[in-house]
Design an enzyme around this catalytic site. Structure first.
Site, PDB file in Angstrom:
ATOM      1  N   ASN A  72      -9.473  -0.045   8.789  1.00  0.00           N
ATOM      2  CA  ASN A  72      -8.683  -1.126   8.212  1.00  0.00           C
ATOM      3  C   ASN A  72      -9.449  -2.433   8.019  1.00  0.00           C
ATOM      4  O   ASN A  72      -9.083  -3.240   7.166  1.00  0.00           O
ATOM      5  CB  ASN A  72      -7.472  -1.358   9.128  1.00  0.00           C
ATOM      6  N   TYR A  86     -14.478  -7.465  -4.039  1.00  0.00           N
ATOM      7  CA  TYR A  86     -13.301  -6.877  -3.390  1.00  0.00           C
ATOM      8  C   TYR A  86     -12.787  -5.700  -4.212  1.00  0.00           C
ATOM      9  O   TYR A  86     -12.539  -4.614  -3.675  1.00  0.00           O
ATOM     10  CB  TYR A  86     -12.213  -7.936  -3.233  1.00  0.00           C
TER      11      TYR A  86
END
Length: 250
Positions: free
Chosen positions: A90, A156
């Site tokens: 995560n 990203y």
């Protein structure tokens, strides 16, 4: 019976936000929980909360962008609990805000190192241990920007597209070894990561673009992760599950 009874579960970036919610949800569903973070105070606080609520948990101080830390994490989990059944990779960052032609090279490298390389490193060592166990389930944290652009955030977007591709590859390679791998693509969730990158006006605008007209909650993502890690999703692998309140539906 809880969804993760008798399982050993791990989550990176477990000290805050979605990672914290996943760690707490793992514990609630009966797992022994290992979590890592670069913030020792935050990580230990989550472990303390799990133990206070009657669970069992272990904190590992680690940098998920480093291969050697990911290898050490698995070794410490196995030393403590004997196995590793469930993982959620995560940990991630948003990175610099700039158009691609002006994006700083060092900013690009930093995002890719954690968001993509870090997920690969984690899976690399988790898979070896899960084979020894005879099976396991991995969930990699992608984003809605694993399928649509995030203008001004090229690193990203690229990293999250990469996570989706890596997840599919693992699923194809390890399906016959009783190891499942899926990706979750959260939309905009009310977490410290969002607070650090967006002002209140921008967050309100983004919330208005989702058909549910709100930001998501970390707990809502955690519930999806736990389902995908559990035997309730035993025929599900190589999937990419978007949870965004309808943001990408239109």
């Amino acid at each position: 019976m809880s969804l993760l009874d008798n399982k050993v579960a791990y989550v990176s970036g477990g000290g805050s936000g979605i990672g914290k919610a996943i760690a707490l949800c793992y514990a609630r569903e009966g797992a022994k929980v290992a979590l890592s973070d670069i913030n020792e105070d935050h990580g230990k606080a989550v472990v303390d909360e799990i133990i206070k609520n009657g669970g069992e948990a272990l904190f590992i101080l680690a940098d998920s962008s480093k291969a050697e830390d990911n290898e050490r994490i698995v070794k410490e989990i196995v030393a403590a609990y004997g196995r590793l059944d469930v993982a959620c990779n995560n940990a991630g960052i948003g990175g610099q805000v700039a158009i691609t032609g002006e994006y700083a090279i060092d900013a690009w490298d930093k995002v890719i190192a954690l968001n993509l390389n870090g997920v690969f490193y984690a899976c690399r060592y988790q898979l070896v241990q899960m084979e020894k166990n005879g099976g396991g389930s991995i969930v990699n944290m992608a984003s809605i920007h694993g399928t649509v652009a995030a203008p001004m955030s090229p690193a990203y977007t690229a990293s999250k597209h990469g996570v989706v591709g890596l997840t599919k590859n693992i699923a194809a390679e390890y399906g016959q070894k009783n190891i499942r791998c899926n990706a979750v693509g959260p939309g905009y969730i009310a977490t410290p990561l969002l607070d650090e990158n967006l002002d209140e006006e921008t967050k309100a605008f983004i919330a208005s673009k989702a058909s549910m007209n709100r930001l998501g909650k970390a707990e809502e993502i955690a519930e999806l992760v736990v389902f995908l890690n559990s035997d309730k999703s035993s025929f599900t692998t190589g999937g990419y599950f978007i949870a965004d309140g309808g943001y990408t539906a239109v």
